[in-house]
Design a protein around this motif. Structure first.
Motif, PDB file in Angstrom:
ATOM      1  N   ASN A   1       0.833  -1.206   0.000  1.00  0.00           N
ATOM      2  CA  ASN A   1       0.000   0.000   0.000  1.00  0.00           C
ATOM      3  C   ASN A   1       0.867   1.255   0.000  1.00  0.00           C
ATOM      4  N   THR A   2       1.886   1.225  -0.843  1.00  0.00           N
ATOM      5  CA  THR A   2       2.919   2.268  -0.835  1.00  0.00           C
ATOM      6  C   THR A   2       3.250   2.693  -2.262  1.00  0.00           C
ATOM      7  N   VAL A   3       3.491   3.997  -2.411  1.00  0.00           N
ATOM      8  CA  VAL A   3       4.017   4.555  -3.658  1.00  0.00           C
ATOM      9  C   VAL A   3       5.404   5.099  -3.371  1.00  0.00           C
ATOM     10  N   TYR A   4       6.319   4.862  -4.282  1.00  0.00           N
ATOM     11  CA  TYR A   4       7.702   5.297  -4.126  1.00  0.00           C
ATOM     12  C   TYR A   4       8.052   6.367  -5.158  1.00  0.00           C
ATOM     13  N   LEU A   5       8.983   7.221  -4.766  1.00  0.00           N
ATOM     14  CA  LEU A   5       9.583   8.160  -5.701  1.00  0.00           C
ATOM     15  C   LEU A   5      11.095   8.023  -5.568  1.00  0.00           C
ATOM     16  N   GLN A   6      11.711   7.473  -6.599  1.00  0.00           N
ATOM     17  CA  GLN A   6      13.153   7.347  -6.647  1.00  0.00           C
ATOM     18  C   GLN A   6      13.730   8.605  -7.279  1.00  0.00           C
ATOM     19  N   LEU A   7      14.622   9.254  -6.569  1.00  0.00           N
ATOM     20  CA  LEU A   7      15.272  10.476  -7.050  1.00  0.00           C
ATOM     21  C   LEU A   7      16.761  10.221  -7.198  1.00  0.00           C
ATOM     22  N   ASN A   8      17.287  10.416  -8.395  1.00  0.00           N
ATOM     23  CA  ASN A   8      18.708  10.211  -8.674  1.00  0.00           C
ATOM     24  C   ASN A   8      19.360  11.513  -9.126  1.00  0.00           C
ATOM     25  N   SER A   9      20.673  11.509  -9.132  1.00  0.00           N
ATOM     26  CA  SER A   9      21.445  12.673  -9.580  1.00  0.00           C
ATOM     27  C   SER A   9      20.920  13.954  -8.942  1.00  0.00           C
ATOM     28  N   LEU A  10      20.750  13.889  -7.637  1.00  0.00           N
ATOM     29  CA  LEU A  10      20.133  15.011  -6.922  1.00  0.00           C
ATOM     30  C   LEU A  10      20.992  16.269  -7.002  1.00  0.00           C
ATOM     31  N   LYS A  11      20.301  17.402  -7.057  1.00  0.00           N
ATOM     32  CA  LYS A  11      20.938  18.713  -7.167  1.00  0.00           C
ATOM     33  C   LYS A  11      20.522  19.564  -5.967  1.00  0.00           C
ATOM     34  N   PRO A  12      21.295  20.575  -5.633  1.00  0.00           N
ATOM     35  CA  PRO A  12      20.906  21.451  -4.519  1.00  0.00           C
ATOM     36  C   PRO A  12      19.509  22.060  -4.713  1.00  0.00           C
ATOM     37  N   GLU A  13      19.122  22.313  -5.933  1.00  0.00           N
ATOM     38  CA  GLU A  13      17.798  22.892  -6.176  1.00  0.00           C
ATOM     39  C   GLU A  13      16.649  21.906  -5.961  1.00  0.00           C
ATOM     40  N   ASP A  14      16.981  20.651  -5.687  1.00  0.00           N
ATOM     41  CA  ASP A  14      15.952  19.678  -5.309  1.00  0.00           C
ATOM     42  C   ASP A  14      15.601  19.759  -3.827  1.00  0.00           C
ATOM     43  N   THR A  15      16.331  20.570  -3.089  1.00  0.00           N
ATOM     44  CA  THR A  15      16.080  20.722  -1.657  1.00  0.00           C
ATOM     45  C   THR A  15      14.695  21.302  -1.419  1.00  0.00           C
TER      46      THR A  15
END
Length: 126
Positions: A77-91
């Motif tokens: 019962n879960t949705v995931y969000l995988q975030l790669n190559s993170l940038k400071p503007e993703d904060t």
């Protein structure tokens, strides 16, 4: 009681990855459109990604396209969000939200979503 709980945020260096989770209680996520949104200090809330009810369609903001993936695990019962190559503007604080309606190309309209989690902080910094 219908509830969404996000987890998986944290402090990560630029170029790193995180997997955010959105777990529901009190209702079955599979029947709902689930959106991920984020809000940085002083900024408006913006759509990051969305997966339609049943998981047949997914959508991504241009800012994360190509470096993020949204997925469901119905057994959890879960949705995931995988975030790669993170940038400071993703904060930002990342929120998940649920709606019984599929909005198609207008999935980013956060005001249309009914249920919201409390958010999880993502900080990208060296």
């Amino acid at each position: 009681q219908l509830q969404l709980v996000e987890s998986g945020g944290g402090l990560v260096q630029p170029g790193g990855s995180l997997r955010l989770s959105c777990t529901a209680s009190g209702f079955t996520l599979d029947a709902y459109t689930i959106g991920w949104f984020r809000q940085a200090p002083g900024e408006e809330r913006e759509g990051v990604s969305c997966i339609s009810g049943g998981g047949s369609k997914d959508y991504y903001a241009e800012s994360v396209k190509g470096r993020s993936t949204i997925s469901r695990d119905n057994a959890k019962n879960t949705v995931y969000l995988q975030l790669n190559s993170l940038k400071p503007e993703d904060t930002a604080i990342y929120y998940c939200a649920a709606s019984r309606t599929n909005y198609g190309s207008r999935w980013f309209r956060y005001e249309w979503y009914t249920y919201w989690g409390q958010g999880t902080q993502v900080t990208v910094s060296s």
